[in-house]
Design an enzyme around this catalytic site. Structure first.
Site, PDB file in Angstrom:
ATOM      1  N   ARG A  57       0.831  -1.210   0.000  1.00  0.00           N
ATOM      2  CA  ARG A  57       0.000   0.000   0.000  1.00  0.00           C
ATOM      3  C   ARG A  57       0.861   1.254   0.000  1.00  0.00           C
ATOM      4  O   ARG A  57       2.009   1.237   0.444  1.00  0.00           O
ATOM      5  CB  ARG A  57      -0.971  -0.002   1.178  1.00  0.00           C
ATOM      6  CG  ARG A  57      -0.334   0.171   2.551  1.00  0.00           C
ATOM      7  CD  ARG A  57      -1.410   0.275   3.627  1.00  0.00           C
ATOM      8  NE  ARG A  57      -2.069  -1.002   3.843  1.00  0.00           N
ATOM      9  CZ  ARG A  57      -3.364  -1.147   4.094  1.00  0.00           C
ATOM     10  NH1 ARG A  57      -4.147  -0.090   4.148  1.00  0.00           N
ATOM     11  NH2 ARG A  57      -3.877  -2.324   4.308  1.00  0.00           N
ATOM     12  N   HIS A 417     -16.261   7.801  -1.410  1.00  0.00           N
ATOM     13  CA  HIS A 417     -15.414   8.827  -2.013  1.00  0.00           C
ATOM     14  C   HIS A 417     -16.077  10.199  -1.991  1.00  0.00           C
ATOM     15  O   HIS A 417     -15.498  11.189  -1.568  1.00  0.00           O
ATOM     16  CB  HIS A 417     -15.095   8.420  -3.462  1.00  0.00           C
ATOM     17  CG  HIS A 417     -14.313   9.445  -4.202  1.00  0.00           C
ATOM     18  ND1 HIS A 417     -14.909  10.359  -5.039  1.00  0.00           N
ATOM     19  CD2 HIS A 417     -12.992   9.738  -4.198  1.00  0.00           C
ATOM     20  CE1 HIS A 417     -13.986  11.158  -5.530  1.00  0.00           C
ATOM     21  NE2 HIS A 417     -12.809  10.793  -5.043  1.00  0.00           N
ATOM     22  N   CYS A 801      -6.918  45.519   2.976  1.00  0.00           N
ATOM     23  CA  CYS A 801      -8.350  45.305   2.748  1.00  0.00           C
ATOM     24  C   CYS A 801      -8.627  44.655   1.397  1.00  0.00           C
ATOM     25  O   CYS A 801      -9.766  44.549   0.979  1.00  0.00           O
ATOM     26  CB  CYS A 801      -9.112  46.613   2.875  1.00  0.00           C
ATOM     27  SG  CYS A 801      -8.520  47.855   1.731  1.00  0.00           S
TER      28      CYS A 801
HETATM   29  C1  PEP Z   1      -8.039  46.725  -3.456  1.00  0.00           C
HETATM   30  O1  PEP Z   1      -7.680  47.216  -4.522  1.00  0.00           O
HETATM   31  O2  PEP Z   1      -7.409  45.836  -2.868  1.00  0.00           O
HETATM   32  C2  PEP Z   1      -9.282  47.174  -2.810  1.00  0.00           C
HETATM   33  C3  PEP Z   1      -9.625  46.734  -1.621  1.00  0.00           C
HETATM   34  O3  PEP Z   1     -10.084  47.988  -3.554  1.00  0.00           O
HETATM   35  P1  PEP Z   1     -11.064  47.497  -4.686  1.00  0.00           P
HETATM   36  O4  PEP Z   1     -11.049  46.014  -4.690  1.00  0.00           O
HETATM   37  O5  PEP Z   1     -12.382  48.059  -4.360  1.00  0.00           O
HETATM   38  O6  PEP Z   1     -10.428  48.102  -5.891  1.00  0.00           O
END
Ligand code: PEP
Ligand code: MG
Length: 844
Positions: A57, A417, A801
């Site tokens: 195996r 699976h 962000c």
């Molecule tokens: C980015 O550019 O990472 C951002 C957060 O802004 P947007 O995605 O709105 O351009």
């Protein structure tokens, strides 16, 4: 544990390095171990009196579906089967083992279709007028074996190998090769498992679960892999060997039944389970065989589990004193948590259950029925919601599973699976729904008197096993008490703060309930798009004069204020970062192609109408605003510089809302952010505009509100001048979506649909840089920016962000370079909290 030996992963890597051959050295060493095994077992490989049989195996560091199936009974040949029959005093059993071995070896090592072997058995049954395999005699198996060997000869041009050493080395090579089959490669890519790990090969002396009514075989988890409940979970089958349990020939019994059937072995098994758990300090997935009442353990490994089970097991192991809180935090894969944060069927929804299957993987989904994995992949990629419906899935379906909302099968149990794969991916899955009579050829399902076709909408609930006709309303999830506790542990160790990207009250509420420590990005453009506002926005954009534009903006102001008020209220006491308008203005205008069409029609139908004139004016303006590269065009702070009145209105709305909420007793912490800065003078001008406007609002209101002014860093030039930027701002946040786009020079709207997959498939890029932060390129720019800022401003918030803010590996990087917080979609907040905790523990 039956004695045996292991050929290591290094041997596998060497096999590929030297061009796929087994070295003489390896063969020699394996032979020595085999001789030692013979001595230990007092049996001889290939012997016609007392033959040693082994299983072969695969064994990689991280267990993966898709690797070669285990080969049993290796060592049998025309001589050894005679000895084996004598030894077991059971000729029928011996020849049955031999034919199974030829079939398995022929299939997985020599590449002959399994079904071709099955057809031979079927013929034999017809010839004998019987229906069950068990009704075939030793003589029948002998006849089958003759035909099997002829099939091997016909398909491969060679005899079935009689030399056991040759059998062994062929099997070893097949295990090594399976490391690089498509299924395994795909699985590794999906799970970020490095290709260089390689697989080991375990060669183990055979024990037999098919030696009568006191023998059997099974698979069990030490805890429930769906829920995490501390209770043995699994299946076994008496008088059966390996594959029989999963093959569905006979229905296996629940593991608890073992107590009644083989009480002694069961008692011992329970003991061993707890020994193994205590040793590995984790839930185990164990394969076992009982040979004439004696229990043998064939394999144990950390059990794959749902996110729900991962959380519960980690929590329970701490409570049981086996691991500490930090170990528990590291035990949970943050990526897997997605399934817990998924939506379920609205409890108030009324529906009729069409059929019920096994609840194989939690979460609910609605989608159109699709029967084929390729089609599921294609339609899923086109953004359609599909449920992949199969009798059972195989590893070859994996690409279709990935792109489906959920999986429904008519056969197979909780360890099938489909179930295992779906749980790993956090996808809803209902298995073994036998009421479904699936006709793959005609693409229809007969179920309880109804006929469903391809494309019909169904819903599945992987927590109850319900299959429901039609689409259902889904609701947002709630976190279990264990999950909340673990996230509190995460907060105790994490360094990064976690905020959320939220544009409205609902998202803000969700984010807060998941533990967001503020809003890290409120995109105001979505508010502009809302029903009833778009025409005012268009009026503003299309204004000929500043005066007209201001009039339109004045109409928008109360809407914007209302939006901000509700968000401030929801986020009472927490910072709310609001970004001023970012996208190119034409995004708010009608599509130019549509306008051209409309004008053409009007020119024929109403040539002299005022309507045509107006349309033409509109068309000209839209044309005027359209750009070759809008993402690199008149957007972000460039809008604010050229049309300061837009930002002025937005700042009025933000500060107006802040004043109002403060007067109502809320604690407001507004942070005003300018997007897409690249030049310091842009910032100088806009900062002045923001401060002047904000002060004016505050003065008019006679209220004091603390507010911050900052910017996004999302083009390389901003990273280079980060120190200059820091001097003029109170915070900054990396917009890594745009920063990735501009650093690579990849259009984020096109790259993924065009060449990026090719790049990833061909290893030009390791990952999609829009999903996993590119540490070497984009990350270096971020690091450089942070290093420029920190000596100037020690306590200055630096966030992220972009989408990366909720992706575990990117979160880890943000921790490493000393960001203040990450901000991600509300549903990913718990994932980011856990990832931030793991980063803090690892980077300690
Ligand atoms: C980015 O550019 O990472 C951002 C957060 O802004 P947007 O995605 O709105 O351009
Ligand atoms: Mg951006």
């Amino acid at each position: 544990v039956p004695p045996g030996f292991t050929i290591t992963t290094e041997a596998c890597n060497m096999y590929f390095e030297v061009g796929k051959v087994l070295s003489e050295e390896l063969k020699e060493e394996a032979l020595q171990h085999l001789r030692a095994l013979e001595a230990k077992m007092n049996k001889k490989f290939g012997d016609n009196q007392n033959p040693l049989l082994v299983s072969v195996r695969s064994g990689s560091v991280i267990s993966m579906p898709g690797m070669m199936d285990t080969i049993l009974n290796l060592g049998l040949n025309d001589d050894a089967v005679v000895g084996f029959a004598k030894l077991t005093e059971n000729e029928r059993f011996a020849y049955d083992c031999y034919r199974r071995f030829i079939q398995m070896f022929g299939d997985v090592v020599m590449g002959i279709k399994h079904s071709d072997f099955d057809a031979i058995i079927d013929d034999q049954k017809i010839e004998k007028g019987v229906t069950m395999d068990t009704e075939l005699t030793a003589e029948d198996w002998k006849a089958v074996i003759v035909k099997y060997k002829a099939l091997v000869k016909q398909e491969t041009g060679r005899e079935f190998p009689q030399d056991p050493m040759e059998q062994l080395f062929m099997a070893v090579e097949a295990v090594f090769s399976s490391w690089n089959n498509d299924r395994a490669i795909y699985y590794r890519k999906l799970n970020g498992i490095p290709d260089y790990l390689g697989t080991a090969v375990n060669v183990q002396s055979m024990v037999f679960g098919n030696m009568g009514d006191t023998s059997g075989t099974g698979v069990a988890f030490t805890r429930n892999p769906s829920t995490g409940e501390r209770k043995l979970y699994g299946e076994f089958l008496m008088n059966a060997q390996g594959e029989d349990v999963v093959a569905g020939i006979r229905t296996p019994l629940g593991i608890a039944e073992m107590e009644r059937v083989v009480p002694q072995a069961y008692e011992q098994f329970k003991q061993i389970c707890s020994t193994l758990e205590n040793h590995y300090k984790d839930m185990q997935d164990i394969e076992f065989t009982i040979e004439k009442g004696n229990l043998y353990i064939l394999q144990t490994r950390s059990g794959k589990r749902t996110a729900q089970a991962a959380v519960k097991v980690a929590y329970d192991l701490v409570a049981e004193g086996l691991i500490n809180k930090e170990e528990a935090l590291l035990r949970i894969d943050p990526n897997q948590l997605v399934s817990l944060l998924h939506r379920g069927i609205d409890p108030n929804a009324t529906f009729e259950v069409l059929a019920k299957g096994l609840p194989a993987s939690p979460g609910s989904a609605s989608g159109q029925i699709v029967f084929d994995a390729d089609e599921a992949e294609e339609r899923g990629e086109n953004g359609e919601k599909v449920i992949l419906v199969r009798t059972e899935t195989t590893p070859d379906d994996i690409h279709g599973i990935v792109k489906s909302q959920g999986i429904l099968t008519s056969r197979g149990g909780m360890t099938s699976h489909a179930a295992v794969v779906a749980r790993g991916m956090g996808k809803p899955c209902v298995c073994g729904c036998e009421a479904l009579k699936i006709n793959l050829a005609d693409e229809v399902i007969e179920v309880n008197g109804q006929t469903l076709k391809k494309g019909d909408m169904i819903s599945i609930d992987g927590a109850t096993g319900n299959v429901i006709l039609g689409e259902l309303k889904m609701v947002d999830p709630e976190l279990s008490e264990e999950f909340k506790t673990i996230l509190e542990w995460a907060n105790q160790v994490k360094r990064l703060k976690v905020r959320a990207n939220a544009d409205n009250e609902r998202d803000a509420k969700q984010a807060r309930s998941f533990g967001a420590e503020g809003i890290g990005l409120c995109r105001t453009e979505h508010m502009f798009m809302e029903q009833g506002r778009l025409h005012v926005v268009q009026e503003m954009i299309l204004s000929e004069t500043l005066e007209d534009r201001k009039k339109a903006l004045a109409k928008l102001l109360p809407f914007q204020m209302g939006d901000f008020e509700s968000i401030f209220r929801e986020m009472d006491g927490l910072p709310v970062l609001i970004r001023l308008l970012d996208p190119p203005l034409h995004e708010f205008l009608p599509d130019i192609k549509e306008l051209i069409k409309e004008v053409a029609v009007l020119e024929i139908e109403k040539p002299d109408s005022d309507e045509l004139l107006q349309k033409k004016i509109l068309m000209a303006k839209v044309q005027n605003l359209s750009e070759m590269n809008p993402m690199l065009g008149h957007r972000g702070s460039r809008l604010g510089v050229v049309y300061p009145e837009i930002y002025e209105m937005q700042v009025r709305a933000i500060m107006g809302a802040a004043v109002k909420m403060k007067k109502e007793g809320y604690t407001v912490l507004p942070e005003i952010e300018v997007p897409l800065i690249g030049i310091n003078n842009e910032l100088t001008k806009l900062r002045q505009l923001i401060v002047d406007t904000a002060e004016e609002v505050l003065q008019e209101a006679g209220v004091e509100v603390e507010y911050l002014v900052g910017t996004m860093i999302e083009i390389p030039r901003a990273c280079i001048i980060a120190d200059e930027i820091a001097k003029q701002t109170d915070f900054c946040s990396f917009g890594t979506n745009d920063l990735t786009q501009t650093t690579f020079g990849f259009s984020r709207d096109d790259a993924e649909g065009k060449f990026l997959h090719y790049y990833i498939d061909n290893k030009i890029l390791e990952n999609n840089p829009f999903a996993v932060l590119d540490r070497t390129g984009v990350g270096s720019l971020m690091k450089m920016a942070v290093e420029k800022i920190r000596p100037l401003k020690e306590h200055y918030d630096i966030g992220i962000c972009g989408e990366h803010g909720g992706e575990p590996s990117s979160v880890e990087f943000c921790d490493m370079i000393g960001l203040t917080y990450v901000s991600c979609s509300p549903f990913r907040v718990p994932i980011a909290r856990l990832a931030a905790a793991q980063a803090a523990i690892r980077n300690k």
